[in-house]
Scaffold this motif. Sequence first.
Motif, PDB file in Angstrom:
ATOM      1  N   GLY A  46     -32.183  24.060  29.253  1.00  0.00           N
ATOM      2  CA  GLY A  46     -33.375  23.523  29.297  1.00  0.00           C
ATOM      3  C   GLY A  46     -34.137  23.936  28.192  1.00  0.00           C
ATOM      4  N   GLU A  47     -33.887  25.043  27.401  1.00  0.00           N
ATOM      5  CA  GLU A  47     -34.490  25.544  25.971  1.00  0.00           C
ATOM      6  C   GLU A  47     -34.363  24.312  25.136  1.00  0.00           C
ATOM      7  N   ARG A  48     -35.334  24.095  24.212  1.00  0.00           N
ATOM      8  CA  ARG A  48     -35.461  23.217  23.157  1.00  0.00           C
ATOM      9  C   ARG A  48     -35.778  23.998  21.903  1.00  0.00           C
ATOM     10  N   ILE A  62     -32.736  18.751  13.454  1.00  0.00           N
ATOM     11  CA  ILE A  62     -32.229  18.306  14.533  1.00  0.00           C
ATOM     12  C   ILE A  62     -33.042  18.876  15.956  1.00  0.00           C
ATOM     13  N   ASP A  63     -33.618  17.876  16.739  1.00  0.00           N
ATOM     14  CA  ASP A  63     -34.422  18.681  17.889  1.00  0.00           C
ATOM     15  C   ASP A  63     -33.200  18.666  18.863  1.00  0.00           C
ATOM     16  N   VAL A  64     -32.892  19.451  19.489  1.00  0.00           N
ATOM     17  CA  VAL A  64     -31.895  19.875  20.472  1.00  0.00           C
ATOM     18  C   VAL A  64     -32.435  20.359  21.958  1.00  0.00           C
ATOM     19  N   GLU A  65     -31.737  19.998  23.016  1.00  0.00           N
ATOM     20  CA  GLU A  65     -31.910  20.545  24.127  1.00  0.00           C
ATOM     21  C   GLU A  65     -30.727  21.201  24.829  1.00  0.00           C
ATOM     22  N   VAL A  66     -30.942  22.615  25.023  1.00  0.00           N
ATOM     23  CA  VAL A  66     -29.834  23.219  25.649  1.00  0.00           C
ATOM     24  C   VAL A  66     -29.512  22.435  27.097  1.00  0.00           C
ATOM     25  N   VAL A  67     -28.274  22.047  27.224  1.00  0.00           N
ATOM     26  CA  VAL A  67     -27.905  21.480  28.555  1.00  0.00           C
ATOM     27  C   VAL A  67     -26.818  22.152  29.413  1.00  0.00           C
ATOM     28  N   ARG A  78     -27.557  19.097  23.472  1.00  0.00           N
ATOM     29  CA  ARG A  78     -27.383  17.656  22.883  1.00  0.00           C
ATOM     30  C   ARG A  78     -28.764  17.464  22.074  1.00  0.00           C
ATOM     31  N   HIS A  79     -28.224  16.355  21.166  1.00  0.00           N
ATOM     32  CA  HIS A  79     -29.527  15.942  20.189  1.00  0.00           C
ATOM     33  C   HIS A  79     -30.440  15.150  20.535  1.00  0.00           C
ATOM     34  N   VAL A  80     -31.737  15.430  20.488  1.00  0.00           N
ATOM     35  CA  VAL A  80     -32.762  14.838  21.318  1.00  0.00           C
ATOM     36  C   VAL A  80     -33.231  13.650  19.973  1.00  0.00           C
ATOM     37  N   ALA A  81     -33.329  14.190  18.838  1.00  0.00           N
ATOM     38  CA  ALA A  81     -34.112  13.604  17.699  1.00  0.00           C
ATOM     39  C   ALA A  81     -33.679  14.198  16.423  1.00  0.00           C
ATOM     40  N   GLU A  82     -33.026  13.333  15.560  1.00  0.00           N
ATOM     41  CA  GLU A  82     -32.476  13.893  14.134  1.00  0.00           C
ATOM     42  C   GLU A  82     -33.419  13.155  13.008  1.00  0.00           C
TER      43      GLU A  82
END
Length: 155
Positions: A46-48, A62-67, A78-82
């Motif tokens: 859940g970490e961003r 790249i904004d990511v979220e640890v899944v 996973r990539h949330v925004a690039e």
Amino acid sequence: MIEVVRSGRVEASPERVWHVVSRADRAAEWLAFTDRVEVTSGAGCGERRTQYGRWGERHSEIDVEVVEYRRPKVVAWRHVAERLDGRPAPRFAAGTEFRVELEPDGAGTLVRLRSCQEPASALKGLLIKAFGRRQVARGMEKSLARLTSVFAQPA
């Protein structure tokens, strides 16, 4: 789905490797795509994070979220925004996930890097296969070499 996988062996225990690959503040040491990473919220699954680096000649964010976060075996995001040069990047993939998988191998660790991309369209899938996949594979190979060198240095 377009998948790129590269593996290498590191002369360190999975716990020691985990301590490097799971932490945002250590990403620039080994992850070739990254100059620095900032945690924007959360911890573990859940970490961003925002990863800053380069894609070719352009600055990338790249904004990511640890899944997935299973110590000391798997960390995936996973990539949330690039963004490229501060503007939204062209959308070639509808979804991108990057995984780091660790497996004991004698006194060392087998490290498997896996990138999975779901193309945004058939045409964009062809472009990813023709150009992007090669660049991702080179970055993974460089990342594995850098990770190996982290543990080749005296502790």
